[in-house]
Design a protein around this motif. Structure first.
Motif, PDB file in Angstrom:
ATOM      1  N   ALA A  29      35.689  45.942  20.551  1.00 57.43           N
ATOM      2  CA  ALA A  29      37.185  46.488  20.131  1.00 57.43           C
ATOM      3  C   ALA A  29      38.204  45.753  21.079  1.00 57.43           C
ATOM      4  O   ALA A  29      39.314  46.127  20.915  1.00 57.43           O
ATOM      5  N   GLU A  30      37.833  44.752  21.589  1.00 58.30           N
ATOM      6  CA  GLU A  30      38.788  43.922  22.345  1.00 58.30           C
ATOM      7  C   GLU A  30      39.445  42.723  21.756  1.00 58.30           C
ATOM      8  O   GLU A  30      38.828  41.946  21.334  1.00 58.30           O
ATOM      9  N   ASP A  31      40.864  42.733  21.716  1.00 59.36           N
ATOM     10  CA  ASP A  31      41.553  41.770  21.107  1.00 59.36           C
ATOM     11  C   ASP A  31      41.717  40.472  22.264  1.00 59.36           C
ATOM     12  O   ASP A  31      41.717  39.324  21.621  1.00 59.36           O
ATOM     13  N   GLY A  32      42.074  40.979  23.223  1.00 59.68           N
ATOM     14  CA  GLY A  32      42.495  39.797  24.389  1.00 59.68           C
ATOM     15  C   GLY A  32      41.310  39.549  25.232  1.00 59.68           C
ATOM     16  O   GLY A  32      39.961  39.876  25.064  1.00 59.68           O
ATOM     17  N   ILE A  33      41.587  38.903  26.364  1.00 60.61           N
ATOM     18  CA  ILE A  33      40.379  38.265  26.911  1.00 60.61           C
ATOM     19  C   ILE A  33      40.492  38.791  28.563  1.00 60.61           C
ATOM     20  O   ILE A  33      39.656  38.334  29.356  1.00 60.61           O
ATOM     21  N   ALA A  34      41.402  39.451  28.954  1.00 59.33           N
ATOM     22  CA  ALA A  34      41.446  40.098  30.169  1.00 59.33           C
ATOM     23  C   ALA A  34      40.605  40.780  30.809  1.00 59.33           C
ATOM     24  O   ALA A  34      39.811  40.411  31.985  1.00 59.33           O
ATOM     25  N   THR A  35      39.848  41.639  30.055  1.00 57.81           N
ATOM     26  CA  THR A  35      38.515  42.449  30.581  1.00 57.81           C
ATOM     27  C   THR A  35      37.444  41.404  30.465  1.00 57.81           C
ATOM     28  O   THR A  35      36.782  41.742  31.640  1.00 57.81           O
ATOM     29  N   ALA A  36      37.344  40.749  29.414  1.00 59.39           N
ATOM     30  CA  ALA A  36      36.133  39.545  29.542  1.00 59.39           C
ATOM     31  C   ALA A  36      36.242  38.806  30.771  1.00 59.39           C
ATOM     32  O   ALA A  36      35.230  38.362  31.442  1.00 59.39           O
ATOM     33  N   LEU A  37      37.500  38.382  31.096  1.00 54.06           N
ATOM     34  CA  LEU A  37      37.571  37.472  32.285  1.00 54.06           C
ATOM     35  C   LEU A  37      37.119  38.211  33.662  1.00 54.06           C
ATOM     36  O   LEU A  37      36.198  37.675  34.449  1.00 54.06           O
ATOM     37  N   GLU A  38      37.219  39.474  33.592  1.00 50.48           N
ATOM     38  CA  GLU A  38      36.584  40.123  34.840  1.00 50.48           C
ATOM     39  C   GLU A  38      35.392  40.373  34.705  1.00 50.48           C
ATOM     40  O   GLU A  38      34.698  40.264  35.851  1.00 50.48           O
ATOM     41  N   ARG A  39      34.609  40.277  33.600  1.00 48.33           N
ATOM     42  CA  ARG A  39      33.163  40.338  33.556  1.00 48.33           C
ATOM     43  C   ARG A  39      32.721  38.911  33.870  1.00 48.33           C
ATOM     44  O   ARG A  39      31.640  38.610  34.471  1.00 48.33           O
ATOM     45  N   CYS A  40      33.477  37.893  33.387  1.00 49.56           N
ATOM     46  CA  CYS A  40      33.224  36.571  33.672  1.00 49.56           C
ATOM     47  C   CYS A  40      32.741  36.250  35.304  1.00 49.56           C
ATOM     48  O   CYS A  40      32.105  35.550  35.562  1.00 49.56           O
ATOM     49  N   ASN A  41      33.732  37.069  36.018  1.00 50.89           N
ATOM     50  CA  ASN A  41      33.573  36.744  37.490  1.00 50.89           C
ATOM     51  C   ASN A  41      32.353  37.362  38.049  1.00 50.89           C
ATOM     52  O   ASN A  41      32.033  36.946  39.202  1.00 50.89           O
ATOM     53  N   ARG A  42      31.608  38.157  37.286  1.00 48.32           N
ATOM     54  CA  ARG A  42      30.383  38.709  37.566  1.00 48.32           C
ATOM     55  C   ARG A  42      29.236  37.755  37.134  1.00 48.32           C
ATOM     56  O   ARG A  42      28.240  38.335  37.146  1.00 48.32           O
ATOM     57  N   TRP A  43      29.533  36.780  36.482  1.00 41.91           N
ATOM     58  CA  TRP A  43      28.351  36.224  35.864  1.00 41.91           C
ATOM     59  C   TRP A  43      27.535  35.406  36.920  1.00 41.91           C
ATOM     60  O   TRP A  43      28.020  34.912  37.842  1.00 41.91           O
ATOM     61  N   PRO A  44      26.329  35.390  37.145  1.00 41.63           N
ATOM     62  CA  PRO A  44      25.492  34.978  38.089  1.00 41.63           C
ATOM     63  C   PRO A  44      25.927  33.456  38.827  1.00 41.63           C
ATOM     64  O   PRO A  44      26.210  33.101  39.740  1.00 41.63           O
ATOM     65  N   ASP A  45      25.886  32.450  37.864  1.00 45.08           N
ATOM     66  CA  ASP A  45      26.017  31.011  38.181  1.00 45.08           C
ATOM     67  C   ASP A  45      26.673  30.126  37.055  1.00 45.08           C
ATOM     68  O   ASP A  45      25.992  30.142  36.029  1.00 45.08           O
ATOM     69  N   TYR A  46      27.628  29.327  37.319  1.00 47.42           N
ATOM     70  CA  TYR A  46      28.231  28.563  36.090  1.00 47.42           C
ATOM     71  C   TYR A  46      27.864  26.921  36.346  1.00 47.42           C
ATOM     72  O   TYR A  46      28.204  26.371  35.714  1.00 47.42           O
TER      73      TYR A  46
END
Length: 316
Positions: free
Chosen positions: A63-80
């Motif tokens: 239900a998300e239109d923007g990326i603000a919350t997704a970026l917070e989750r991206c910060n928890r991704w193990p390794d890029y």
């Protein structure tokens, strides 16, 4: 639909962990407030996308239109960094991605608590700490922001691709910006015929394959479109204005080798004559370690061996 969103990723995966060689990705028909929904609902292939964009897309909620919350989750991704069997790649669903970030946290050495995320109406940025005292920088901005800040937008896009803002050369990754090197490649075209041109960054994988095949047996079969069959790099005006020296030379060990050597020689000879280069000093690819090197050099000129034993190629 109007609008376009640009994704500029300043990552640290280039040579010697430097910024650069990251293409800008653009999604037309959307602006930043709806960018999340557009990414989530995209129905085209993302196979060529970098891992960062793939992860961002996966971590956008239903239900998300923007990326603000997704970026917070991206910060928890193990390794890029580079994916291996010990590093998780992107899963195939949003739910699986959420489970992964809950069960496989980033290493403590990555210091993700230092990450900075800012999201506005037309621009978003994340400075993500990813270990080794390195902050990778993600920028997302739309055409309205780019129109209001044209110089800054253009500078970000250029800097993502190339660390030197004054260099406009389309050279390969390991070629310095500051000298007069020219690299040529013989490449197989769509019609199956080889032709010679100056190298471009997109030729880098083919050049590395060519180098690998100088140590290993090339896979059997016909050549393929885009394959690099030969490469020559020359440093001009070195050590004097009328001279130069070879810095790279490789020609594939195939039945096309002799023809490729001749094609490269004709192209290089024309450019050397135009540049006023009368002789090549220093290293010459004229021994058995460089297949077709002697044929290539003979077409350029005549090799002289002075008393000091250092060969000089006198250009025709």
């Amino acid at each position: 639909m109007e609008g376009i969103v640009y994704a500029v990723l300043l990552t640290c995966k280039a040579t010697h962990d430097s910024i650069g060689w990251n293409p800008t990705y653009a999604l037309p028909g959307v602006r930043l407030p709806q960018f999340g929904a557009a990414l989530r609902d995209l129905d085209t292939s993302t196979e060529e996308w970098p891992l960062e964009l793939k992860v961002l897309r996966l971590l956008i909620g239903p239900a998300e239109d923007g990326i603000a919350t997704a970026l917070e989750r991206c910060n928890r991704w193990p390794d890029y960094r580079e994916i291996s069997k010990d590093q998780p790649g992107p899963p195939d669903s949003h739910a699986a991605a959420l489970r992964l970030i809950e069960t496989v946290p980033p290493e403590l050495a990555n210091h993700r608590e230092r990450t900075v995320i800012q999201v506005g109406e037309q621009v978003a940025q994340m400075l993500i700490q990813d270990g080794h005292d390195c902050f990778e920088q993600w920028f997302f901005f739309d055409d309205r922001w780019a129109g209001a800040h044209p110089d800054l937008a253009a500078s970000l896009i250029w800097f993502a691709y190339h660390w030197d803002p004054l260099c406009s050369r389309p050279h390969l990754y390991l070629t310095p910006c500051s000298d007069n090197r020219i690299r040529y490649v013989a490449v197989v075209g769509e019609d199956g015929q080889a032709y010679v041109r100056e190298a471009e960054p997109r030729d880098e994988p083919g050049v590395w394959d060519l180098r690998r095949w100088s140590y290993e047996n090339r896979p059997p079969g016909d050549v393929t479109t885009g394959e690099v069959l030969g490469t020559v790099e020359i440093k001009l005006q070195e050590p004097s204005p009328d001279s130069g020296k070879f810095t790279e030379f490789e020609i594939t060990r195939t039945r096309h080798g002799q023809a490729v050597a001749a094609m490269l020689a004709r192209h290089v000879l024309r450019d050397l004559q135009r540049a006023g280069v009368a002789r090549i000093t220093g290293w010459l690819p004229d021994d058995s370690r460089y297949p077709h090197g002697r044929r290539f050099l003979r077409m350029l000129g005549e090799i002289h061996k002075p008393d000091d034993g250092r060969s000089v190629l006198v250009i025709r």
